[in-house]
Scaffold this active site. Sequence first.
Site, PDB file in Angstrom:
ATOM      1  N   LEU A 146     142.721  13.228  22.859  1.00  0.00           N
ATOM      2  CA  LEU A 146     144.116  13.133  23.298  1.00  0.00           C
ATOM      3  C   LEU A 146     144.926  12.154  22.444  1.00  0.00           C
ATOM      4  CD1 LEU A 146     145.928  13.749  26.059  1.00  0.00           C
ATOM      5  CD2 LEU A 146     145.634  11.306  26.240  1.00  0.00           C
TER       6      LEU A 146
ATOM      7  N   ARG B 117     154.717  18.793  31.150  1.00  0.00           N
ATOM      8  CA  ARG B 117     153.613  19.189  30.275  1.00  0.00           C
ATOM      9  C   ARG B 117     153.392  20.696  30.226  1.00  0.00           C
ATOM     10  NH1 ARG B 117     149.231  14.384  31.534  1.00  0.00           N
ATOM     11  NH2 ARG B 117     150.409  12.838  30.378  1.00  0.00           N
TER      12      ARG B 117
ATOM     13  N   ASP C  15     131.306  17.344  39.412  1.00  0.00           N
ATOM     14  CA  ASP C  15     130.150  17.250  40.319  1.00  0.00           C
ATOM     15  C   ASP C  15     130.570  17.038  41.776  1.00  0.00           C
ATOM     16  OD1 ASP C  15     128.869  17.328  37.907  1.00  0.00           O
ATOM     17  OD2 ASP C  15     128.094  15.287  37.989  1.00  0.00           O
TER      18      ASP C  15
ATOM     19  N   ARG D 200     151.053  18.210  37.045  1.00  0.00           N
ATOM     20  CA  ARG D 200     151.104  16.751  37.216  1.00  0.00           C
ATOM     21  C   ARG D 200     152.033  16.126  36.186  1.00  0.00           C
ATOM     22  NH1 ARG D 200     148.391  12.263  34.684  1.00  0.00           N
ATOM     23  NH2 ARG D 200     147.161  13.627  33.330  1.00  0.00           N
TER      24      ARG D 200
ATOM     25  N   HIS E 133     147.191  19.589  28.219  1.00  0.00           N
ATOM     26  CA  HIS E 133     148.012  18.526  27.631  1.00  0.00           C
ATOM     27  C   HIS E 133     148.523  19.010  26.280  1.00  0.00           C
ATOM     28  CE1 HIS E 133     149.302  14.701  26.032  1.00  0.00           C
ATOM     29  NE2 HIS E 133     149.091  14.139  27.217  1.00  0.00           N
TER      30      HIS E 133
ATOM     31  N   HIS F  55     143.064  19.381  30.281  1.00  0.00           N
ATOM     32  CA  HIS F  55     143.211  17.937  30.435  1.00  0.00           C
ATOM     33  C   HIS F  55     142.980  17.444  31.854  1.00  0.00           C
ATOM     34  CE1 HIS F  55     144.735  13.970  29.604  1.00  0.00           C
ATOM     35  NE2 HIS F  55     145.771  14.106  30.420  1.00  0.00           N
TER      36      HIS F  55
ATOM     37  N   ALA G  15     132.687   5.525  39.815  1.00  0.00           N
ATOM     38  CA  ALA G  15     133.114   4.145  39.566  1.00  0.00           C
ATOM     39  C   ALA G  15     134.186   4.097  38.494  1.00  0.00           C
ATOM     40  CB  ALA G  15     131.904   3.303  39.175  1.00  0.00           C
ATOM     41  N   GLY G  16     135.067   5.112  38.499  1.00  0.00           N
ATOM     42  CA  GLY G  16     136.258   5.058  37.654  1.00  0.00           C
ATOM     43  C   GLY G  16     137.333   4.288  38.413  1.00  0.00           C
TER      44      GLY G  16
ATOM     45  N   GLN H 289     145.765  21.586  34.133  1.00  0.00           N
ATOM     46  CA  GLN H 289     146.821  21.170  33.203  1.00  0.00           C
ATOM     47  C   GLN H 289     146.316  21.152  31.763  1.00  0.00           C
ATOM     48  OE1 GLN H 289     148.510  16.895  33.050  1.00  0.00           O
ATOM     49  NE2 GLN H 289     150.177  18.182  33.759  1.00  0.00           N
TER      50      GLN H 289
ATOM     51  N   THR I  97     148.396  10.284  23.190  1.00  0.00           N
ATOM     52  CA  THR I  97     149.146  10.070  24.422  1.00  0.00           C
ATOM     53  C   THR I  97     150.593  10.585  24.391  1.00  0.00           C
ATOM     54  OG1 THR I  97     150.049   8.419  25.926  1.00  0.00           O
ATOM     55  CG2 THR I  97     149.711   7.697  23.688  1.00  0.00           C
ATOM     56  N   GLU I  98     151.049  10.978  25.591  1.00  0.00           N
ATOM     57  CA  GLU I  98     152.445  11.353  25.788  1.00  0.00           C
ATOM     58  C   GLU I  98     153.374  10.182  25.447  1.00  0.00           C
ATOM     59  OE1 GLU I  98     152.916  13.765  29.211  1.00  0.00           O
ATOM     60  OE2 GLU I  98     154.876  12.951  29.693  1.00  0.00           O
TER      61      GLU I  98
ATOM     62  N   PHE J  66     158.400   8.918  30.212  1.00  0.00           N
ATOM     63  CA  PHE J  66     157.356   9.939  30.132  1.00  0.00           C
ATOM     64  C   PHE J  66     157.997  11.263  30.512  1.00  0.00           C
ATOM     65  CE2 PHE J  66     152.520   9.218  30.290  1.00  0.00           C
ATOM     66  CZ  PHE J  66     152.548   8.373  29.209  1.00  0.00           C
TER      67      PHE J  66
HETATM   68  C1  LIG Z   1     142.103  11.103  27.411  1.00  0.00           C
HETATM   69  C2  LIG Z   1     142.836  10.972  28.715  1.00  0.00           C
HETATM   70  C3  LIG Z   1     143.981  10.200  28.796  1.00  0.00           C
HETATM   71  C4  LIG Z   1     144.669  10.069  30.013  1.00  0.00           C
HETATM   72  N1  LIG Z   1     145.780   9.282  30.059  1.00  0.00           N
HETATM   73  C5  LIG Z   1     146.407   9.108  31.257  1.00  0.00           C
HETATM   74  C6  LIG Z   1     147.537   8.260  31.368  1.00  0.00           C
HETATM   75  O1  LIG Z   1     147.969   7.630  30.396  1.00  0.00           O
HETATM   76  N2  LIG Z   1     148.119   8.138  32.574  1.00  0.00           N
HETATM   77  C7  LIG Z   1     147.665   8.790  33.686  1.00  0.00           C
HETATM   78  O2  LIG Z   1     148.245   8.633  34.747  1.00  0.00           O
HETATM   79  N3  LIG Z   1     146.589   9.596  33.601  1.00  0.00           N
HETATM   80  C8  LIG Z   1     145.949   9.764  32.422  1.00  0.00           C
HETATM   81  N4  LIG Z   1     144.854  10.575  32.344  1.00  0.00           N
HETATM   82  C9  LIG Z   1     144.277  11.115  33.578  1.00  0.00           C
HETATM   83  C10 LIG Z   1     143.529   9.993  34.302  1.00  0.00           C
HETATM   84  O3  LIG Z   1     143.032   9.072  33.382  1.00  0.00           O
HETATM   85  C11 LIG Z   1     142.368  10.522  35.133  1.00  0.00           C
HETATM   86  O4  LIG Z   1     142.790  11.575  35.944  1.00  0.00           O
HETATM   87  C12 LIG Z   1     141.807   9.415  36.014  1.00  0.00           C
HETATM   88  O5  LIG Z   1     141.513   8.274  35.265  1.00  0.00           O
HETATM   89  C13 LIG Z   1     140.575   9.890  36.753  1.00  0.00           C
HETATM   90  O6  LIG Z   1     140.026   8.798  37.423  1.00  0.00           O
HETATM   91  P1  LIG Z   1     138.872   8.980  38.487  1.00  0.00           P
HETATM   92  O7  LIG Z   1     138.531   7.623  38.968  1.00  0.00           O
HETATM   93  O8  LIG Z   1     139.256  10.008  39.464  1.00  0.00           O
HETATM   94  O9  LIG Z   1     137.662   9.597  37.638  1.00  0.00           O
HETATM   95  P2  LIG Z   1     136.846   9.016  36.380  1.00  0.00           P
HETATM   96  O10 LIG Z   1     137.472   7.840  35.766  1.00  0.00           O
HETATM   97  O11 LIG Z   1     136.536  10.190  35.518  1.00  0.00           O
HETATM   98  O12 LIG Z   1     135.523   8.501  37.041  1.00  0.00           O
HETATM   99  C14 LIG Z   1     134.569   9.378  37.573  1.00  0.00           C
HETATM  100  C15 LIG Z   1     133.390   8.554  38.022  1.00  0.00           C
HETATM  101  O13 LIG Z   1     132.505   9.384  38.735  1.00  0.00           O
HETATM  102  C16 LIG Z   1     131.188   9.204  38.272  1.00  0.00           C
HETATM  103  N5  LIG Z   1     130.470  10.453  38.503  1.00  0.00           N
HETATM  104  C17 LIG Z   1     130.839  11.707  38.189  1.00  0.00           C
HETATM  105  N6  LIG Z   1     129.909  12.591  38.592  1.00  0.00           N
HETATM  106  C18 LIG Z   1     128.925  11.873  39.180  1.00  0.00           C
HETATM  107  C19 LIG Z   1     127.688  12.195  39.783  1.00  0.00           C
HETATM  108  N7  LIG Z   1     127.240  13.459  39.880  1.00  0.00           N
HETATM  109  N8  LIG Z   1     126.930  11.194  40.267  1.00  0.00           N
HETATM  110  C20 LIG Z   1     127.330   9.895  40.184  1.00  0.00           C
HETATM  111  N9  LIG Z   1     128.487   9.539  39.610  1.00  0.00           N
HETATM  112  C21 LIG Z   1     129.278  10.515  39.127  1.00  0.00           C
HETATM  113  C22 LIG Z   1     131.317   8.820  36.813  1.00  0.00           C
HETATM  114  O14 LIG Z   1     130.196   8.101  36.385  1.00  0.00           O
HETATM  115  C23 LIG Z   1     132.577   7.948  36.891  1.00  0.00           C
HETATM  116  O15 LIG Z   1     132.210   6.637  37.243  1.00  0.00           O
HETATM  117  C24 LIG Z   1     144.181  10.735  31.141  1.00  0.00           C
HETATM  118  C25 LIG Z   1     143.035  11.517  31.057  1.00  0.00           C
HETATM  119  C26 LIG Z   1     142.381  11.651  29.860  1.00  0.00           C
HETATM  120  C27 LIG Z   1     141.182  12.536  29.797  1.00  0.00           C
END
Ligand SMILES: Cc1cc2nc3c(=O)[nH]c(=O)nc-3n(C[C@H](O)[C@H](O)[C@H](O)COP(=O)(O)OP(=O)(O)OC[C@H]3O[C@@H](n4cnc5c(N)ncnc54)[C@H](O)[C@@H]3O)c2cc1C
Length: 560
Positions: A241, A275, A210, A374, A231, A339, A12-13, A229, A243-244, A116
């Site tokens: 982090l 990066r 996972d 990336r 960072h 990262h 739920a990201g 990657q 930020t860039e 960026f």
């Molecule tokens: C500090 C930081 C700063 C960043 N800044 C940027 C930026 O400025 N610009 C950019 O483009 N990218 C940035 N990134 C990269 C980017 O934020 C991430 O790659 C992206 O947000 C990932 O989103 P997602 O929805 O794939 O995963 P996530 O947001 O990590 O969500 C994963 C979801 O899966 C769920 N989950 C995981 N495992 C399980 C399981 N076994 N069972 C049930 N639920 C599970 C978690 O609860 C969560 O809800 C950054 C990354 C970091 C770490």
Amino acid sequence: MIAKHDVLVVGAGCAGMRAAIEAHDAGADVAMISKLHPTRSHSGAAEGGINAALGNAAEDSAEIHAYDTVKGSDYIGDQDAIEIFAAEAPGDIVQLEHWGAVFSRREDGKLAQRPFGAAGSPRTVYAADITGHVLIQVLWEQVCKRDIPVYEEYFAWQLVEHEDRCQGVVCWDLLHGGLKTLGGKTVVLATGGAGRQYRATTNAYACTGDGMAMALHAGLPLKDMEFMQFHPTTMFPSGILITEGCRGEGGFLINKDGERFMKNYAPNALELASRDVVSRSEQTEIDEGRGVNGSIFLDLRHLGAERILERLPGSRELAMTYAGVDPIYDPIPVRPGAHYHMGGIETDNDGATELTGLYAAGECACVSIHGANRLGGNSLMETITFGRRAGRAAAEWALANTTVTVPESAERDAEAKLDGLLSRESGERPWKLRDELGQSMLENFGVFRREDAMLKQLEILGDLRERFRTVYVEDKGDVFNSDLTQAIELGNMLDTALCMVTAGIARKESRGAHSRPHDYPTRDDENFMHHSITRWVDDGVELGRSEVRFTKWEPQERKY
Ligand SMILES: Cc1cc2nc3c(=O)[nH]c(=O)nc-3n(C[C@H](O)[C@H](O)[C@H](O)COP(=O)(O)OP(=O)(O)OC[C@H]3O[C@@H](n4cnc5c(N)ncnc54)[C@H](O)[C@@H]3O)c2cc1C
């Protein structure tokens, strides 16, 4: 099976919520599963921004965005996917803005865009330096508005595969304990990255790969896993982090002598080279003795207090809290940290995997737009654009098919594994193995890679996997048994790390984030212009390859 839905989104990201919203709007009965409350997902930590060729700050186009991404990927991003991505990104940003994303604006009222790394135009849309936080709140509002149910604090463990289709997920209920199985005509994995395989990482504790491991264990291919990657600006000592966007706003990188060293590595792009280039330059400065405590410095002082307070308030607060320096007056100690996983579950351009009914999007997936490296700002955009596409495709398939069957054997298998873990009365504790994994991955599979170190890491992983078989979960309880879930996460990290190192050893060249300066210092298109494919066979990794999809850009040397 406690319930069934048309579409189950695991995660739920940003990617998961965007997929769920789209599946709902396409008419499907959709539910989300998350081990965390949605707004605690790691997307919320993203700072600097999200890329779309709006052309508000300078001339730009989807074509230039696509080209920058292809070049940044060191030419192994799939160009058809990249073209779709760059073309659809602007519409997705407008959609987010209409939903209420409070992006920063220019004086003329248009959305502001900052430069960026390795971008041919300032195209990163941002909300100060809390872009991820803003996006996750906006998406959560849309999820709530639609009353999309969330199985919150459910830990997804195994996919239900039946009659050659994915038909659900076996979960561990974190709050009440016990296995709970959910049926779904389609399942979308959106479980994020696996940075916790490393000791020094920007990733949250929950980023343990996972979803990648679930897909791997179901026999699906993981693609390009060697490309992790690093960072360039993660704070010493915490790894948090910076930020860039700080370099986008004009920040300098300096060594212990105050020298702006990027002029020696990337004379044109300087701090805004891609990066992989900046991380390698920093690591070289550190290795050659021009760092302090294994770090170099990010210098923002010349930007002045007003600009730092307006554009980078979150970064200033992080620096003051976690490094004890106020960037208005002092440079911030930074170093490269693990990262982002460019690799992940192989999908097509609609998020579909090899297994009917299973889709993936976001950082756990590899479509592939990032290839070997990336570009900053492209990941958040990927979560939105490909989250939307995966949600739509999963809904359409689900609505065209009627049945969900979960055989009893699915839960029985999971139960047997669980009993195995919980019945042991002694053995090694998971945290010990996790620490060894994190330290050894950093030492042997970091910014620079050497054949001997990678082979050593393969042995270490073999040893850790062997010891994992008898790992001891001390807590036998039902409620918030993080001892148990951390053990499962450790198993996931060990198996995905094995995919990374196996693919890394086989890639005898330097490309993007995979840098082998000692034995294979250059890119070798003749022999390695292909994706690495890793599959789980007989409790180990089988390595293969797949073609890179080209549309119009011929590989060229990258110059910065
Ligand atoms: C500090 C930081 C700063 C960043 N800044 C940027 C930026 O400025 N610009 C950019 O483009 N990218 C940035 N990134 C990269 C980017 O934020 C991430 O790659 C992206 O947000 C990932 O989103 P997602 O929805 O794939 O995963 P996530 O947001 O990590 O969500 C994963 C979801 O899966 C769920 N989950 C995981 N495992 C399980 C399981 N076994 N069972 C049930 N639920 C599970 C978690 O609860 C969560 O809800 C950054 C990354 C970091 C770490």
